[in-house]
Design a protein around this motif. Structure first.
Motif: not given
Length: 381
Positions: A248-270
């Motif tokens: 999340a910290d590494a991609y905080a300022d990346v545009r395009w679909r980064a927020p959506e894809l980071v959210a998927a990473f954060l929501d996944h259990p493992a």
């Protein structure tokens, strides 16, 4: 039948630690060369996951000799092109990923593992949900202590258990002695099927120190994060919360679909997360124990670890068959063959890491200019 005849007919028993790619491939070839292989895997079953790998180079003839090449082609991903985006998400170029001159097959790692396992399971014993905890070798064999199974004795041991090899740690020493950190992290997370519009296209966005890939895979798309963190911290493979915060910290300022894809990473259990490293060892064998695949010579970023594992399995089995009763010569011949393949790859990995994930905007501009030139050469619109 006399006792002497029984002894002569007894097949040498080989314990293979790891049921990923290298382990089942080796079990197949050993069983066809007069050995009795047993494969132990710490996971409860073959590991799933849609991460795509490319079967290429020396692995293609190996797959062909095994008779699995048609199966792999039937399981191939539909990925046919790569679209490169600038940091703002604008398209720079599009490149084809297939070529008649260089036959390759892109499949998911899980599919390749399953095909190899099916090929070997009738000839080899597989022990899941177990691993080795101690190895005690002497002139005649190796006494093995398992976490769950009863102790057993084998003629040879093969560590095919990956980058974080237990066999390597038990026999050769701590991981830190052999692992070189590239300063990069890799992370992946599976996505819903509707996360992509075109199942034949892989999309890559690169910003300084960060790369983000949306890969169609075969049935389950993947988001792939490759990046340099602002601060490298001691890695804890079990600290999932730290992994998520790092991404999340590494991609905080990346545009395009980064927020959506980071959210998927954060929501996944493992989700998957690991530093990208290479393994370099002065020798791949010690006594009756030998290493195979990433356990011996992992090379991050090149994308041919699975292919080298298959080629290595074939070479090791072939050399053992060529030197019956002389594992020392067989191990040396196998290592000599594979080092000729692995050495040049490991020497290129530093340059490749800088090219794939440039540190600066000028470096990114140079990389993109090279990409545009390649695009014009291939006449891709």
């Amino acid at each position: 039948m006399t006792l002497r005849e029984v002894i002569v007919m007894k097949k040498p028993e080989v314990l293979i630690v790891g049921a990923g790619i290298a382990g089942p491939a080796l079990a197949y070839w050993l069983s066809h060369n007069g050995y009795r292989p047993t494969v132990v895997e710490h996971a409860r079953q073959l590991r799933s996951g849609g991460s795509a790998i490319v079967v290429k180079g020396p692995a293609i003839p190996v797959a062909d000799r095994m008779g699995i090449l048609p199966q792999l082609r039937g399981l191939a991903t539909r990925n046919r092109s790569l679209t490169l985006l600038d940091p703002g998400g604008r398209r720079i170029l599009r490149l084809p990923l297939t070529s008649d001159k260089a036959p390759t097959v892109e499949v998911t790692r899980a599919d390749l593992s399953e095909v190899l396992h099916r090929s070997a399971q009738t000839e080899a014993e597989f022990l899941f949900d177990d691993t080795v905890t101690a190895l005690d070798q002497d002139e005649g064999g190796v006494n093995v202590t398992f976490r769950r199974s009863a102790p057993r004795r084998f003629d040879l041991i093969v560590g095919a258990d990956g980058m974080h090899s237990t066999v390597r740690r038990l026999v050769f020493g701590p991981e830190r002695q052999f692992v070189s950190d590239l300063g990069l992290y890799g992370a992946t997370v599976p996505l819903e099927p509707d996360a992509i519009e075109d199942p034949t296209e892989m999309t890559m966005l690169t910003a300084p120190n960060r790369m983000l890939v949306l890969h169609p895979s075969r049935t389950t798309p993947l988001a792939i994060f490759t990046f340099r963190a602002a601060r490298l911290a001691p890695h804890d493979r079990k600290n999932i919360a730290l992994h998520k915060q790092t991404v999340a910290d590494a991609y905080a300022d990346v545009r395009w679909r980064a927020p959506e894809l980071v959210a998927a990473f954060l929501d996944h259990p493992a989700p998957f997360f690991d530093p990208l490293t290479t393994v370099r060892m002065p020798s791949w064998s010690r006594g009756r124990v030998v290493l195979l695949g990433d356990a011996a010579a992992a090379t991050a970023l090149l994308g041919d670890g699975s292919s080298m594992a298959m080629a290595g399995a074939y070479a090791l089995a072939e050399e053992l068959a060529a030197h019956p009763g002389d594992h020392t010569r067989a191990f040396a011949a196998y290592e000599s063959r594979l080092r000729r393949e692995v050495g040049p790859r490991q020497r290129r990995v530093g340059l490749l890491s800088r090219l794939m994930v440039p540190r600066t905007r000028p470096g990114l501009a140079v990389r993109n200019a090279v990409g545009r030139a390649v695009g014009r050469t291939k006449r891709i619109s």
